[in-house]
Design a protein around this motif. Structure first.
Motif, PDB file in Angstrom:
ATOM      1  N   LEU A  55       0.730  -1.081  -0.029  1.00 24.63           N
ATOM      2  CA  LEU A  55       0.123   0.685   0.414  1.00 24.63           C
ATOM      3  C   LEU A  55       0.562   0.905   0.044  1.00 24.63           C
ATOM      4  O   LEU A  55       0.577   1.858  -0.768  1.00 24.63           O
ATOM      5  CB  LEU A  55      -0.783   0.365   0.896  1.00 24.63           C
ATOM      6  N   MET A  56       2.100   1.115   1.021  1.00 22.21           N
ATOM      7  CA  MET A  56       3.079   2.457   0.342  1.00 22.21           C
ATOM      8  C   MET A  56       3.916   2.146   0.268  1.00 22.21           C
ATOM      9  O   MET A  56       4.960   1.396   0.585  1.00 22.21           O
ATOM     10  CB  MET A  56       2.967   2.542   2.399  1.00 22.21           C
ATOM     11  N   LEU A  57       4.523   2.807  -0.588  1.00 19.16           N
ATOM     12  CA  LEU A  57       5.748   2.900  -1.743  1.00 19.16           C
ATOM     13  C   LEU A  57       5.683   4.108  -1.590  1.00 19.16           C
ATOM     14  O   LEU A  57       5.398   5.515  -1.484  1.00 19.16           O
ATOM     15  CB  LEU A  57       5.266   2.567  -3.586  1.00 19.16           C
ATOM     16  N   PRO A  58       7.681   4.460  -2.729  1.00 18.22           N
ATOM     17  CA  PRO A  58       8.289   5.929  -1.867  1.00 18.22           C
ATOM     18  C   PRO A  58       7.537   6.657  -3.051  1.00 18.22           C
ATOM     19  O   PRO A  58       7.311   7.983  -2.292  1.00 18.22           O
ATOM     20  CB  PRO A  58       9.441   6.354  -2.092  1.00 18.22           C
ATOM     21  N   ASP A  59       7.058   6.145  -4.197  1.00 22.67           N
ATOM     22  CA  ASP A  59       6.993   7.245  -5.009  1.00 22.67           C
ATOM     23  C   ASP A  59       5.799   7.425  -5.685  1.00 22.67           C
ATOM     24  O   ASP A  59       5.169   8.572  -6.122  1.00 22.67           O
ATOM     25  CB  ASP A  59       7.657   6.682  -6.628  1.00 22.67           C
ATOM     26  N   ILE A  60       4.483   5.969  -5.546  1.00 22.77           N
ATOM     27  CA  ILE A  60       3.449   6.084  -5.624  1.00 22.77           C
ATOM     28  C   ILE A  60       2.088   4.999  -4.559  1.00 22.77           C
ATOM     29  O   ILE A  60       3.107   4.320  -4.325  1.00 22.77           O
ATOM     30  CB  ILE A  60       3.313   6.209  -6.957  1.00 22.77           C
ATOM     31  N   ASP A  61       1.315   5.660  -3.820  1.00 14.80           N
ATOM     32  CA  ASP A  61       0.773   4.311  -3.670  1.00 14.80           C
ATOM     33  C   ASP A  61       0.516   3.520  -3.626  1.00 14.80           C
ATOM     34  O   ASP A  61      -0.294   3.719  -5.497  1.00 14.80           O
ATOM     35  CB  ASP A  61      -0.519   5.369  -2.444  1.00 14.80           C
ATOM     36  N   GLY A  62      -0.033   1.879  -3.405  1.00 10.11           N
ATOM     37  CA  GLY A  62      -0.694   1.143  -3.887  1.00 10.11           C
ATOM     38  C   GLY A  62      -2.449   1.054  -4.400  1.00 10.11           C
ATOM     39  O   GLY A  62      -2.106   0.595  -5.469  1.00 10.11           O
ATOM     40  N   LEU A  63      -2.491   2.263  -4.000  1.00 10.77           N
ATOM     41  CA  LEU A  63      -4.481   1.900  -4.132  1.00 10.77           C
ATOM     42  C   LEU A  63      -4.439   3.170  -5.711  1.00 10.77           C
ATOM     43  O   LEU A  63      -5.113   1.997  -6.065  1.00 10.77           O
ATOM     44  CB  LEU A  63      -4.776   3.098  -3.052  1.00 10.77           C
TER      45      LEU A  63
END
Length: 231
Positions: A55-63
């Motif tokens: 769900l939480m990525l450094p560049d863009i969220d998983g949603l």
């Protein structure tokens, strides 16, 4: 026999390596990336059966990633989160996730969920051999071969898991289908009496079909039992 392919998108390098090693040992082909860049290129390159998406990525969220790829990716999407917040689960399911697990996830638990999703995908291939089903006085048409739903003349865009759920109800149109039966057929896992995934998907399908959530006419709720698709 071809190996099932899993694409992991997670910035937790240590966890990713652990999962990758465990899944590889259990016969899966695994590709791992630690950011959301070039996700469509990765999908085209590896043709995964399942995507495990943080769900939480450094560049863009998983949603956002899930929402962007759902219309073109027909495989399963399993989302991971460390937040443990119900609103994220609801949102994840609404944008097209097929399954949802809280981190830190044990590799053997993830493996069980991946196997369930792949069994579901296999079932999808069998379903495509079945005929169309009409319901709600012939106004709604489900086509298993094309995996499409028409409400009148309008195409209804459903996620893979949403179509599977509606198809299960359609195959017993007019009859009550128990919630635990739907859960076990969709997830291939026992129903614990608490999980709300089926209810959330029903809510989402109703919204897409234009069904009144307060007084639904298309998918009726049978209190403490399950659901019934109107003939």
């Amino acid at each position: 026999m071809n190996k099932n392919t899993v694409l992991i998108i997670d910035d937790d390098v240590e966890l990713t390596q652990l999962i990758e090693q465990y899944l590889s040992t259990n016969g899966y082909q695994v590709f791992a990336y630690h950011n959301g860049k070039h996700i469509n290129e990765h999908i085209d390159l590896h043709q995964p059966d399942v995507i495990v998406l943080d769900l939480m990525l450094p560049d863009i969220d998983g949603l956002t990633i899930c929402k962007n790829i759902r219309s073109s990716f027909n495989g399963a999407i399993v989302m991971l989160t460390a937040l443990g917040d119900d609103i994220d689960e609801v949102t994840g399911l609404e944008v097209g996730a097929d399954d949802y697990l809280a981190k830190p996830v044990k590799p053997r638990v993830l493996l069980a969920h991946l196997r369930a999703q792949i069994r579901r995908q296999t079932k999808i291939q069998q379903v495509t051999q079945e005929s169309c089903i009409f319901c709600f006085e012939g106004k709604i048409k489900l086509d298993a071969g094309n995996r499409t739903v028409l409400n009148g003349n309008e195409n209804v865009s459903l996620s893979s898991a949403e179509f599977d759920l509606l198809w299960l109800l359609a195959k017993q149109v007019g009859h009550i289908v128990k919630r635990e039966t739907l859960h076990e057929k969709i997830f291939r896992l026992p129903y614990d009496g608490i999980d709300r995934s089926i209810d959330l998907r029903i809510s989402r399908i109703r919204k897409k079909l234009g069904d009144d959530s307060k007084v639904p006419a298309i998918i009726k709720t049978v209190r403490n039992v399950g659901y019934q698709l109107a003939t």
